[in-house]
Design an enzyme around this catalytic site. Structure first.
Site, PDB file in Angstrom:
ATOM      1  N   SER A 183       0.822  -1.209   0.000  1.00 15.35           N
ATOM      2  CA  SER A 183       0.000   0.000   0.000  1.00 15.35           C
ATOM      3  C   SER A 183       0.860   1.265   0.000  1.00 15.35           C
ATOM      4  CB  SER A 183      -0.920  -0.083   1.224  1.00 15.35           C
ATOM      5  OG  SER A 183      -1.917   0.882   1.162  1.00 15.35           O
TER       6      SER A 183
ATOM      7  N   ASP B 126      -9.886  -5.550  -4.127  1.00 17.09           N
ATOM      8  CA  ASP B 126      -9.215  -4.447  -3.428  1.00 17.09           C
ATOM      9  C   ASP B 126      -9.824  -3.128  -3.874  1.00 17.09           C
ATOM     10  OD1 ASP B 126      -7.418  -2.614  -2.337  1.00 17.09           O
ATOM     11  OD2 ASP B 126      -5.693  -3.899  -2.702  1.00 17.09           O
TER      12      ASP B 126
ATOM     13  N   HIS C 154      -7.543  -5.649   0.004  1.00 13.27           N
ATOM     14  CA  HIS C 154      -6.336  -4.956   0.465  1.00 13.27           C
ATOM     15  C   HIS C 154      -5.599  -5.674   1.598  1.00 13.27           C
ATOM     16  CE1 HIS C 154      -4.300  -1.190  -0.257  1.00 13.27           C
ATOM     17  NE2 HIS C 154      -4.169  -0.990   1.043  1.00 13.27           N
TER      18      HIS C 154
END
Ligand SMILES: *[C@@H]1O[C@H](CO)[C@@H](O)[C@H](O)[C@H]1NC(C)=O
Ligand SMILES: *[C@@H]1O[C@H](CO)[C@@H](O)[C@H](O)[C@H]1NC(C)=O
Ligand SMILES: *[C@@H]1O[C@H](CO)[C@@H](O)[C@H](O)[C@H]1NC(C)=O
Length: 395
Positions: free
Chosen positions: A168, A338, A371
């Site tokens: 991320s 995600d 995610h």
């Protein structure tokens, strides 16, 4: 409901969840990450301090051997976590499921970064977290000062080039740096999980609404320079956004990040009770700018005059993803569920790699992954980390 809301903004953009285990029993008070989550699993661990050029004093952990004490022979690897969490996120599942332990047992010399402002990285040579100036940074500074300091430190200590794993925000920092051709002399290869560069297509309605409602700007003008996800002002604003967008906020993590297929639910419950790690409000504003505009550029100071002062030009300089050299070995892992690293946004990123050396770009797509699964998925060891390590064996 209130409880969920309190932790909710956690996920506003791309944290993987409220998984910093500040209050978990094994992460007690002043112990530090080595003592609380590494040594407890039977691994050796060293605490290190790294100073950045802009004065921040960061903690870094090193797992310098396998569980059975064998010295690593596969070289150093640096792990950089995402927003609102810290290095503990790599260590929360069992040793057989957690990337940091798996890498250590596979003979890598594992180094774990903790971003400025998080629990164990709140030091500074002249400022404290109560000074507004301490929070005067966004991911531009993480790319300009923090990642370079970490790379240099690991390189100096090991005398070897590094492999890198980012999740991320940890991918955004690396992409920004590599696009400026920096640190490549110390890099062997990089694995980017839930890559973040373009955010224009993000389907997470709530995150978009939060970005568009100038959530963070509001806080900034209220004088809240430290963005504490569970904090009262933030929770109020999130509730307000939930109400105004008629979002179902009963599962905020899913609303912001997508439905995780594979995160251990008994862990989510525990994690959601725990307050996440703060970041700079300015960092959130910067990310909001990316969501609104779909560009990847430096922080916009909001006026031509201010931008001129900082950059010598009227608009913020752009990070050109296409200028990442074609021979940098890259592994990109992304997921169909995600909502922060959306498939369309990843495609935009991949378009800028269209001339990349084919044998230096490995893509891993997991249709069912959201995610958080890339760091906390109970089967990530098989579906993500095995291919990742196969990539590291070659590069
Ligand atoms: C959001 O809606 C709920 C239920 O209608 C209400 O109790 C709450 O006060 C509202 N919150 C805000 C911040 O408007
Ligand atoms: C909101 O989501 C929860 C769980 O995800 C579900 O049980 C509930 O029925 C949903 N509420 C509405 C109004 O859709
Ligand atoms: C989920 O977490 C619990 C508690 O840590 C653990 O006992 C269980 O084995 C985990 N499940 C899986 C599938 O890893």
């Amino acid at each position: 409901m209130a409880n969920v809301l309190t932790v909710s903004i956690v996920v506003v953009f791309f944290c993987l969840c409220a998984c910093e285990a500040r209050k978990l029993p094994f992460l007690a008070a002043a112990d530090g990450i080595c003592k609380s989550v590494v040594e407890t699993q039977g691994y050796p661990c060293e605490e290190h301090k790294v100073e950045t050029k802009d004065g921040y004093i960061l903690s870094m952990q090193r797992i310098p051997a396998t569980r059975s004490g064998d010295k690593p022979n596969n070289g150093p690897v640096l792990l950089q976590h995402g927003l609102f969490i810290d290095a503990a996120s790599w260590l929360l599942n069992s040793p057989e499921q957690s990337l940091a332990f798996i890498l250590a047992d596979s003979g890598f010399d594992v180094w774990l970064a903790n971003t400025r402002g998080t629990k164990y990285s709140r030091g500074h040579t002249s400022l404290g977290p109560n000074d507004p100036a301490y929070w005067d940074w966004s991911w531009d500074e993480l790319a300009a000062y923090e990642l370079p300091a970490l790379f240099q430190y690991v390189h100096d200590h090991t005398g070897q080039k590094l492999r890198y794993v980012g999740h991320s925000l940890g991918t955004l920092m690396a992409l920004a740096v590599f696009s400026q051709h920096k640190l490549l002399n110390m890099l062997k290869s990089a694995a980017l999980l839930s890559p973040i560069a373009y955010l224009g297509q993000m389907p997470a309605q709530l995150a978009k609404a939060a970005a568009k409602s100038f959530l963070a700007e509001g806080l900034y003008w209220l004088g809240l320079h430290e963005f504490v996800p569970g904090g009262g002002a933030v929770a109020q604003l999130v509730e307000d956004i939930c109400n105004r967008t008629h979002s179902n906020c009963s599962n905020l993590m899913a609303a912001f990040t997508g439905n995780s297929c594979c995160v251990n639910s008994s862990k989510i419950d525990a994690l959601l009770e725990h307050e996440p790690q703060p970041t700079a409000t300015k960092n959130i504003i910067h990310i909001s700018q990316m969501i609104r505009r779909g560009t990847i550029a430096m922080y916009d100071y909001g006026s031509q005059a201010e931008n001129n002062k900082h950059y010598g030009q009227a608009s913020p300089p752009v990070y050109d993803m296409a200028s990442i050299p074609n021979d940098v070995p890259l592994f990109l892992g992304y997921g169909g569920q995600d909502m922060l690293s959306d498939v369309k946004d990843v495609q935009t990123l991949l378009n800028s790699f269209k001339d990349h050396d084919a044998d230096k770009l490995v893509l891993l797509y997991r249709k069912e992954y959201a995610h958080a699964d890339f760091v906390l998925g109970v089967n990530a060891n098989e579906v993500v980390y095995d291919p990742l390590m196969a990539f590291f064996k070659v590069h």
